[in-house]
Motif scaffolding. Structure first.
Motif, PDB file in Angstrom:
ATOM      1  N   VAL A   1       0.852  -1.188   0.000  1.00 35.78           N
ATOM      2  CA  VAL A   1       0.000   0.000   0.000  1.00 35.78           C
ATOM      3  C   VAL A   1       0.886   1.235   0.000  1.00 35.78           C
ATOM      4  CG1 VAL A   1      -1.843   1.263   1.155  1.00 35.78           C
ATOM      5  CG2 VAL A   1      -1.852  -1.235   1.185  1.00 35.78           C
ATOM      6  N   THR A   2       1.198   1.718  -1.187  1.00 32.98           N
ATOM      7  CA  THR A   2       2.060   2.889  -1.369  1.00 32.98           C
ATOM      8  C   THR A   2       1.222   4.168  -1.408  1.00 32.98           C
ATOM      9  OG1 THR A   2       1.881   2.730  -3.766  1.00 32.98           O
ATOM     10  CG2 THR A   2       3.703   1.520  -2.725  1.00 32.98           C
ATOM     11  N   GLU A   3       1.911   5.296  -1.422  1.00 35.15           N
ATOM     12  CA  GLU A   3       1.212   6.573  -1.570  1.00 35.15           C
ATOM     13  C   GLU A   3       0.500   6.647  -2.915  1.00 35.15           C
ATOM     14  OE1 GLU A   3       0.825   8.977   0.825  1.00 35.15           O
ATOM     15  OE2 GLU A   3       1.661   7.324   2.004  1.00 35.15           O
ATOM     16  N   GLU A   4       1.067   5.973  -3.925  1.00 38.31           N
ATOM     17  CA  GLU A   4       0.442   5.952  -5.250  1.00 38.31           C
ATOM     18  C   GLU A   4      -0.938   5.300  -5.193  1.00 38.31           C
ATOM     19  OE1 GLU A   4       0.480   7.015  -9.172  1.00 38.31           O
ATOM     20  OE2 GLU A   4       2.445   6.928  -8.211  1.00 38.31           O
ATOM     21  N   ILE A   5      -1.029   4.147  -4.527  1.00 38.70           N
ATOM     22  CA  ILE A   5      -2.303   3.448  -4.404  1.00 38.70           C
ATOM     23  C   ILE A   5      -3.298   4.296  -3.615  1.00 38.70           C
ATOM     24  CG2 ILE A   5      -3.446   1.456  -3.346  1.00 38.70           C
ATOM     25  CD1 ILE A   5      -2.082   0.797  -5.966  1.00 38.70           C
ATOM     26  N   LYS A   6      -2.816   4.945  -2.573  1.00 42.67           N
ATOM     27  CA  LYS A   6      -3.698   5.817  -1.795  1.00 42.67           C
ATOM     28  C   LYS A   6      -4.218   6.968  -2.653  1.00 42.67           C
ATOM     29  CE  LYS A   6      -1.259   4.880   2.550  1.00 42.67           C
ATOM     30  NZ  LYS A   6      -0.391   5.483   3.594  1.00 42.67           N
ATOM     31  N   ASP A   7      -3.339   7.545  -3.481  1.00 43.70           N
ATOM     32  CA  ASP A   7      -3.764   8.628  -4.381  1.00 43.70           C
ATOM     33  C   ASP A   7      -4.841   8.151  -5.344  1.00 43.70           C
ATOM     34  OD1 ASP A   7      -2.105  10.482  -3.264  1.00 43.70           O
ATOM     35  OD2 ASP A   7      -0.640  10.509  -4.899  1.00 43.70           O
ATOM     36  N   GLN A   8      -4.665   6.934  -5.879  1.00 42.28           N
ATOM     37  CA  GLN A   8      -5.636   6.409  -6.833  1.00 42.28           C
ATOM     38  C   GLN A   8      -6.985   6.180  -6.164  1.00 42.28           C
ATOM     39  OE1 GLN A   8      -3.009   3.259  -8.004  1.00 42.28           O
ATOM     40  NE2 GLN A   8      -2.391   4.269  -9.894  1.00 42.28           N
ATOM     41  N   ALA A   9      -6.961   5.674  -4.938  1.00 45.86           N
ATOM     42  CA  ALA A   9      -8.208   5.472  -4.196  1.00 45.86           C
ATOM     43  C   ALA A   9      -8.874   6.809  -3.894  1.00 45.86           C
ATOM     44  CB  ALA A   9      -7.922   4.718  -2.900  1.00 45.86           C
ATOM     45  N   GLN A  10      -8.083   7.782  -3.490  1.00 47.33           N
ATOM     46  CA  GLN A  10      -8.638   9.106  -3.190  1.00 47.33           C
ATOM     47  C   GLN A  10      -9.239   9.740  -4.432  1.00 47.33           C
ATOM     48  OE1 GLN A  10      -4.961  10.584  -1.350  1.00 47.33           O
ATOM     49  NE2 GLN A  10      -6.117  11.022   0.493  1.00 47.33           N
ATOM     50  N   HIS A  11      -8.603   9.546  -5.582  1.00 45.38           N
ATOM     51  CA  HIS A  11      -9.123  10.105  -6.837  1.00 45.38           C
ATOM     52  C   HIS A  11     -10.480   9.478  -7.161  1.00 45.38           C
ATOM     53  CE1 HIS A  11      -8.954  12.055 -10.749  1.00 45.38           C
ATOM     54  NE2 HIS A  11      -9.282  10.906 -11.312  1.00 45.38           N
ATOM     55  N   LEU A  12     -10.584   8.166  -7.035  1.00 46.29           N
ATOM     56  CA  LEU A  12     -11.859   7.486  -7.285  1.00 46.29           C
ATOM     57  C   LEU A  12     -12.956   8.033  -6.389  1.00 46.29           C
ATOM     58  CD1 LEU A  12     -11.117   3.658  -7.680  1.00 46.29           C
ATOM     59  CD2 LEU A  12     -12.435   5.089  -9.245  1.00 46.29           C
ATOM     60  N   SER A  13     -12.625   8.228  -5.126  1.00 39.15           N
ATOM     61  CA  SER A  13     -13.618   8.691  -4.170  1.00 39.15           C
ATOM     62  C   SER A  13     -14.006  10.141  -4.408  1.00 39.15           C
ATOM     63  CB  SER A  13     -13.091   8.523  -2.744  1.00 39.15           C
ATOM     64  OG  SER A  13     -14.080   8.863  -1.800  1.00 39.15           O
ATOM     65  N   THR A  14     -13.010  10.969  -4.680  1.00 38.10           N
ATOM     66  CA  THR A  14     -13.261  12.405  -4.856  1.00 38.10           C
ATOM     67  C   THR A  14     -14.050  12.687  -6.123  1.00 38.10           C
ATOM     68  OG1 THR A  14     -11.229  12.965  -3.660  1.00 38.10           O
ATOM     69  CG2 THR A  14     -12.159  14.658  -5.088  1.00 38.10           C
TER      70      THR A  14
ATOM     71  N   LEU B   1      -7.676   9.006 -19.843  1.00 36.72           N
ATOM     72  CA  LEU B   1      -8.655   8.206 -20.585  1.00 36.72           C
ATOM     73  C   LEU B   1      -9.085   6.991 -19.776  1.00 36.72           C
ATOM     74  CD1 LEU B   1     -10.265   7.628 -23.134  1.00 36.72           C
ATOM     75  CD2 LEU B   1      -8.218   6.537 -24.112  1.00 36.72           C
ATOM     76  N   ALA B   2      -8.127   6.362 -19.103  1.00 34.72           N
ATOM     77  CA  ALA B   2      -8.457   5.197 -18.276  1.00 34.72           C
ATOM     78  C   ALA B   2      -9.364   5.596 -17.121  1.00 34.72           C
ATOM     79  CB  ALA B   2      -7.180   4.548 -17.749  1.00 34.72           C
ATOM     80  N   TRP B   3      -9.077   6.728 -16.488  1.00 32.53           N
ATOM     81  CA  TRP B   3      -9.940   7.195 -15.394  1.00 32.53           C
ATOM     82  C   TRP B   3     -11.345   7.496 -15.902  1.00 32.53           C
ATOM     83  CZ3 TRP B   3      -9.019   5.898 -10.816  1.00 32.53           C
ATOM     84  CH2 TRP B   3      -7.742   5.940 -10.257  1.00 32.53           C
ATOM     85  N   GLU B   4     -11.433   8.113 -17.063  1.00 28.68           N
ATOM     86  CA  GLU B   4     -12.742   8.415 -17.647  1.00 28.68           C
ATOM     87  C   GLU B   4     -13.530   7.119 -17.873  1.00 28.68           C
ATOM     88  OE1 GLU B   4     -14.354  10.008 -21.953  1.00 28.68           O
ATOM     89  OE2 GLU B   4     -12.557  10.959 -21.119  1.00 28.68           O
ATOM     90  N   ARG B   5     -12.853   6.112 -18.381  1.00 28.59           N
ATOM     91  CA  ARG B   5     -13.515   4.846 -18.669  1.00 28.59           C
ATOM     92  C   ARG B   5     -13.942   4.111 -17.399  1.00 28.59           C
ATOM     93  NH1 ARG B   5      -9.230   3.165 -23.468  1.00 28.59           N
ATOM     94  NH2 ARG B   5     -10.510   3.912 -25.218  1.00 28.59           N
ATOM     95  N   ILE B   6     -13.055   4.085 -16.418  1.00 28.54           N
ATOM     96  CA  ILE B   6     -13.382   3.352 -15.194  1.00 28.54           C
ATOM     97  C   ILE B   6     -14.482   4.048 -14.405  1.00 28.54           C
ATOM     98  CG2 ILE B   6     -11.565   4.400 -13.770  1.00 28.54           C
ATOM     99  CD1 ILE B   6     -11.188   1.828 -12.356  1.00 28.54           C
ATOM    100  N   LEU B   7     -14.465   5.367 -14.381  1.00 27.77           N
ATOM    101  CA  LEU B   7     -15.519   6.103 -13.671  1.00 27.77           C
ATOM    102  C   LEU B   7     -16.870   5.919 -14.345  1.00 27.77           C
ATOM    103  CD1 LEU B   7     -13.478   9.288 -12.778  1.00 27.77           C
ATOM    104  CD2 LEU B   7     -14.591   7.777 -11.113  1.00 27.77           C
ATOM    105  N   SER B   8     -16.885   5.916 -15.669  1.00 30.07           N
ATOM    106  CA  SER B   8     -18.123   5.678 -16.411  1.00 30.07           C
ATOM    107  C   SER B   8     -18.633   4.258 -16.157  1.00 30.07           C
ATOM    108  CB  SER B   8     -17.880   5.891 -17.910  1.00 30.07           C
ATOM    109  OG  SER B   8     -19.035   5.597 -18.654  1.00 30.07           O
ATOM    110  N   PHE B   9     -17.706   3.303 -16.130  1.00 38.24           N
ATOM    111  CA  PHE B   9     -18.047   1.893 -15.888  1.00 38.24           C
ATOM    112  C   PHE B   9     -18.670   1.719 -14.497  1.00 38.24           C
ATOM    113  CE2 PHE B   9     -16.447  -2.205 -14.112  1.00 38.24           C
ATOM    114  CZ  PHE B   9     -17.185  -3.077 -14.903  1.00 38.24           C
ATOM    115  N   PHE B  10     -18.011   2.269 -13.492  1.00 41.64           N
ATOM    116  CA  PHE B  10     -18.537   2.114 -12.138  1.00 41.64           C
ATOM    117  C   PHE B  10     -19.850   2.891 -11.949  1.00 41.64           C
ATOM    118  CE2 PHE B  10     -14.130   0.885 -10.505  1.00 41.64           C
ATOM    119  CZ  PHE B  10     -14.492  -0.442 -10.329  1.00 41.64           C
TER     120      PHE B  10
END
Length: 232
Positions: free
Chosen positions: A35-48, A218-227
């Motif tokens: 669990v790196t800072e990178e993973i935490k950033d990605q989780a925070q981005h999804l949530s925010t 682009l990946a974030w756009e796709r994953i957010l649309s998917f979820f």
């Protein structure tokens, strides 16, 4: 407003949680580093951005690899069956504490675990990045929840995360009546979602180049649309 993560323990398993308690939940699964800072950033981005509740199970129980050799050692010593049970517990905990639906996403080792979560953990949707599970544990014909997979065109981890392997796994899901799609990112290698901004210089991504921002966006756009479609 950016979401902050807090340390938590669910059924004795350590992790990090953040986001609205009654929102759909997303389990974010670590790379081989831990669990790196990178993973935490990605989780925070999804949530925010997506307004999700996120949970990172700490599968290494606090250990983080400082170089590729140690990270490989940590991953090879991880009991994947136990990890899948802990992911299943994470999904149950999110539901019991307010999340109406639960998805999962993960990167590298976490991508492989996301496919396993889709099969074994009772989640509602899965978005794995560049990783497939070992054949003795992962059975694509048994995955019936929606899957959106992501892989770099130039991923060189043959048999694990290259386009042929990931696409072949997805094809088997669909051949058995499942609902899976794979997106291939031109010119990108393994771990292209890592920005490197908070990863220690010697950790990086195993001496791999960081992904281009346009591919990540682009990946974030796709994953957010998917979820959004699958979880609400």
């Amino acid at each position: 407003m950016s979401v902050s993560l807090k340390k938590t323990t669910f059924d004795g398993i350590p992790g990090y949680v953040g986001g609205p308690k009654n929102a759909p939940g997303i389990i974010v699964l670590q790379e081989w580093w831990g669990v790196t800072e990178e993973i935490k950033d990605q989780a925070q981005h999804l949530s925010t951005v997506g307004n999700y509740r996120v949970l990172i199970p700490d599968l290494y129980k606090g250990t983080v690899g400082v170089d590729a050799e140690e990270a490989s050692h940590l991953m090879n010593n991880l009991d994947f069956k136990t990890a899948v049970e802990e992911i299943k517990t994470a999904a149950e905990w999110l539901r019991e504490t307010g999340s109406p639906k639960v998805g999962a996403t993960g990167f590298c080792m976490g991508g492989a675990l996301t496919f396993l979560a889709a099969e074994h953990a009772g989640i509602d949707a899965a978005a794995p990045f560049y990783g497939t599970p070992p054949a003795e544990l992962g059975h694509p014909d048994k995955i019936k929840v929606p899957v959106q997979a992501h892989v770099g065109e130039d991923d060189a981890f043959e048999g694990f995360a290259d386009v042929k392997t990931v696409s072949g796994f997805v094809d088997k899901i669909n051949a058995a009546g499942g609902n899976a799609k794979v997106f291939v990112y031109p010119g990108e290698g393994h771990a292209f979602m890592n920005s490197g901004e908070k990863i220690k210089e010697k950790m990086k991504t195993g001496n791999l180049p960081y992904g281009k921002k346009e591919s990540q966006d682009l990946a974030w756009e796709r994953i957010l649309s998917f979820f959004k479609e699958q979880l609400g």
